[in-house]
Design a protein around this motif. Structure first.
Motif, PDB file in Angstrom:
ATOM      1  N   GLU A  49       0.857  -1.270  -0.092  1.00 14.18           N
ATOM      2  CA  GLU A  49      -0.216   0.025  -0.059  1.00 14.18           C
ATOM      3  C   GLU A  49       0.751   1.234  -0.005  1.00 14.18           C
ATOM      4  OE1 GLU A  49      -3.388   2.009   2.872  1.00 14.18           O
ATOM      5  OE2 GLU A  49      -2.931   0.073   3.341  1.00 14.18           O
ATOM      6  N   ARG A  53       1.490   4.361  -2.909  1.00 11.52           N
ATOM      7  CA  ARG A  53       1.309   5.481  -2.759  1.00 11.52           C
ATOM      8  C   ARG A  53       2.323   6.498  -3.343  1.00 11.52           C
ATOM      9  NH1 ARG A  53      -3.136   6.663   0.496  1.00 11.52           N
ATOM     10  NH2 ARG A  53      -3.962   4.891   1.390  1.00 11.52           N
ATOM     11  N   VAL A  56       2.455   6.599  -6.973  1.00 11.67           N
ATOM     12  CA  VAL A  56       1.610   7.428  -7.299  1.00 11.67           C
ATOM     13  C   VAL A  56       2.004   9.019  -7.365  1.00 11.67           C
ATOM     14  CG1 VAL A  56      -0.729   8.306  -6.716  1.00 11.67           C
ATOM     15  CG2 VAL A  56      -0.618   6.049  -7.172  1.00 11.67           C
ATOM     16  N   ALA A 122     -10.901   1.674  -7.810  1.00 14.02           N
ATOM     17  CA  ALA A 122     -10.169   2.543  -6.982  1.00 14.02           C
ATOM     18  C   ALA A 122     -10.769   3.695  -6.767  1.00 14.02           C
ATOM     19  CB  ALA A 122      -8.713   2.592  -7.138  1.00 14.02           C
ATOM     20  N   SER A 126      -7.842   6.455  -2.134  1.00 19.51           N
ATOM     21  CA  SER A 126      -7.839   5.393  -1.590  1.00 19.51           C
ATOM     22  C   SER A 126      -6.806   4.205  -2.338  1.00 19.51           C
ATOM     23  CB  SER A 126      -9.128   4.662  -1.476  1.00 19.51           C
ATOM     24  OG  SER A 126      -9.683   4.234  -2.627  1.00 19.51           O
ATOM     25  N   VAL A 127      -6.400   3.188  -1.400  1.00 19.19           N
ATOM     26  CA  VAL A 127      -5.629   2.188  -2.265  1.00 19.19           C
ATOM     27  C   VAL A 127      -6.349   0.740  -2.115  1.00 19.19           C
ATOM     28  CG1 VAL A 127      -3.513   0.874  -2.229  1.00 19.19           C
ATOM     29  CG2 VAL A 127      -3.529   3.268  -1.767  1.00 19.19           C
ATOM     30  N   GLU A 128      -6.887   0.141  -3.094  1.00 14.59           N
ATOM     31  CA  GLU A 128      -7.454  -1.011  -2.968  1.00 14.59           C
ATOM     32  C   GLU A 128      -6.579  -2.330  -3.344  1.00 14.59           C
ATOM     33  OE1 GLU A 128     -10.814   0.672  -1.690  1.00 14.59           O
ATOM     34  OE2 GLU A 128     -10.325  -1.323  -1.982  1.00 14.59           O
ATOM     35  N   SER A 146      -4.300   2.379  -7.307  1.00 13.78           N
ATOM     36  CA  SER A 146      -4.648   3.614  -6.530  1.00 13.78           C
ATOM     37  C   SER A 146      -4.755   4.811  -7.975  1.00 13.78           C
ATOM     38  CB  SER A 146      -3.655   4.149  -5.695  1.00 13.78           C
ATOM     39  OG  SER A 146      -3.740   5.400  -5.498  1.00 13.78           O
ATOM     40  N   THR A 154      -8.467  13.362 -11.568  1.00 16.18           N
ATOM     41  CA  THR A 154      -7.808  12.066 -11.571  1.00 16.18           C
ATOM     42  C   THR A 154      -7.265  12.160 -13.039  1.00 16.18           C
ATOM     43  OG1 THR A 154      -9.244  11.021 -10.198  1.00 16.18           O
ATOM     44  CG2 THR A 154      -8.101   9.579 -11.774  1.00 16.18           C
ATOM     45  N   TYR A 157      -4.178   5.958 -13.464  1.00 16.96           N
ATOM     46  CA  TYR A 157      -4.285   5.072 -12.289  1.00 16.96           C
ATOM     47  C   TYR A 157      -2.828   4.067 -12.420  1.00 16.96           C
ATOM     48  CZ  TYR A 157      -9.232   5.936 -12.387  1.00 16.96           C
ATOM     49  OH  TYR A 157     -10.520   6.154 -12.384  1.00 16.96           O
TER      50      TYR A 157
END
Length: 483
Positions: A49, A53, A56, A122, A126-128, A146, A154, A157
């Motif tokens: 996770e 992040r 990203v 996603a 958030s992070v799925e 994410s 946005t 992804y």
């Protein structure tokens, strides 16, 4: 009895301790493996996770793009090391319309089109994370997704894939050997400790078993160590020692009974035999023959009395005698008992008297007069035997709220201090009684048994050179008044 051979305590409990230890090790090992797996899984998910992040954030700074080629590889490796991810990873960057814009490395276990269908949606910020099974049926992968966001919203992804952490995969062979060695050493040490503890437990039990064999062989003077620290073992040793001493005492009383009965029966039988033989041989005159027969009858009465005493004592000791309670005037009953006792005495110099301590409203009580007389006769006989010539016996009656107290005081020489604790033991006779008077040593024990059956007690209150005082207590149970 069972024919199955009994095993020693060392074998019996060692096997059970071994099973307990083995089960404990298995449970503990399983728990440790589960915790290691759970910890690895948690750390991997947390690192995954955080890495997503970081990636990203890098993409957001470059308007939704990542560096190309070797620079991207170095960037991914740096973030992976910082977050504890050491396995090979795969990165997919999609634009806002989920079209593939970048991929590293070029080879991946999933096609981009198929991967998009498997990735979880996603939400912004958030992070799925999802678990994916590769098409090659290898170990599953964890995919973290994410969105890439900037001020305009946005822009794309990022999907970051890493092979799922497992205990077997992440634990090297040498670690497994080390853990196995630790378990083996713990098992050996535990077994040794349990073996020593079992031997320590077995030692006092074996000691008690050896002492029991000595007692069976007739040796009651056993040497038992009762200095053990464990409470249960200490109590066992103390109780066993007390049992051995009690058995020795009972054996001594049995020998005394045998010797006493033999002596007391032999004397009158020899006397009767001699007297009857003299009459049969006509070596005495007619008047002397009558006197000899009277003496023989008297000795026969003594024999009969001893046998009856033994039978009565045995019945009371076995609780097979019933006691009949009826209204009795204690003062009148004591006076009548004294009169009957005096009439049966050869020595007229001993004068018992009855008196009351204070004036009671009534001396009537529910008790068994026959049994009460048996107690008083035994006490009067003992008092008589304690005095050489003359002397007096005082019987004092006390009335108390819950009981009546009868004191029998003589002016004899008293009971030696070392014998006072033994006088209520069955078949015990003091040194002086063995040489001066006949008897079986059951008078006082028999009297105490009778007193107990009446609901009271018989006790030695005091004894010394000035005389002896026995106290008999009887419950103050009064009969109901007649209508």
């Amino acid at each position: 009895m069972s024919n199955n051979p009994r095993r020693s305590l060392l074998y019996y409990w060692s096997i059970r301790y071994f099973i307990v230890l083995l089960v404990s090790i298995v449970i503990a090992s399983s728990a440790i493996i589960f915790l290691i797996y759970w910890d690895a899984k948690t750390k991997q998910r947390h690192g995954l996770e955080q890495t997503v992040r970081d990636v990203v954030a890098e993409a957001a700074e470059r308007d939704g793009k990542l560096p190309q080629g070797a620079e991207l590889g170095r960037l991914l490796d740096r973030h992976a090391r910082e977050n504890g991810l050491w396995d090979r990873s795969f990165v997919f960057v999609f634009d806002r319309e989920w079209s593939l814009s970048e991929q590293f490395p070029s080879y991946a276990p999933f096609e981009a089109e198929g991967l998009i269908e498997r990735l979880p949606p996603a939400a912004a910020g958030s992070v799925e994370i999802a678990e994916l099974q590769s098409d090659e049926n290898r170990l599953p992968y964890l995919a973290a997704v994410s969105p890439i966001r900037n001020a305009a919203g946005t822009t794309g992804y990022v999907a970051y894939l890493v092979q799922k952490e497992t205990v077997l995969k992440t634990t090297p062979l040498e670690h497994r050997v080390l853990r196995f060695s630790i378990v083996a050493v713990a098992f050996i040490i535990g077994w040794g400790v349990l073996f020593l503890l079992t031997r320590r437990l077995l030692k006092p039990i074996q000691e008690a078993a050896d002492a029991a064999k000595q007692i069976v062989a007739g040796n009651y003077r056993v040497d038992i160590d009762n200095s053990h620290d464990e409470r249960e073992i200490h109590e066992l040793m103390v109780s066993f020692k007390e049992m051995a001493e009690r058995l020795e005492h009972l054996e001594s009383l049995r020998n005394q009974l045998f010797l006493g009965v033999t002596h007391e029966l032999k004397t009158p039988i020899a006397s009767i035999s001699g007297l009857i033989q003299a009459v049969k041989d006509e070596v005495v005159s007619e008047e002397e023959a009558k006197e000899f027969l009277e003496m023989s009858l008297k000795e026969t009465g003594r024999l009969q009395k001893m046998v009856e005493d033994l039978l009565d004592f045995n019945r009371f000791a076995a609780n097979s005698v019933t006691v009949t309670h009826r209204p009795v005037d204690l003062l009148a009953e004591l006076n009548e008992t004294v009169v009957r006792w005096k009439q049966a005495q050869e020595r007229t110099s001993v004068q018992p008297t009855v008196e009351t301590a204070g004036e009671g409203e009534t001396w009537e009580v529910l008790t068994d007069p026959v049994r009460l007389e048996q107690i008083m006769i035994n006490l009067l006989n003992n008092a008589r035997d304690a005095m050489e010539e003359g002397g007096s016996i005082l019987i004092r009656l006390h009335a108390e709220p819950s009981q009546y107290r009868i004191e029998v005081q003589d002016t004899g020489e008293g009971i030696p201090a070392e014998e006072q604790r033994e006088i209520f033991q069955s078949f015990y006779r003091g040194e002086k009684k063995r040489t001066r008077t006949y008897g079986l040593g059951i008078g006082l024990p028999f009297s105490r048994l009778i007193a107990g059956s009446l609901g009271g007690d018989l006790a030695l209150s005091r004894s010394g050179p000035e005389g002896t005082l026995f106290t008999l207590t009887i419950p103050a149970i009064h009969p109901l008044p007649k209508d």
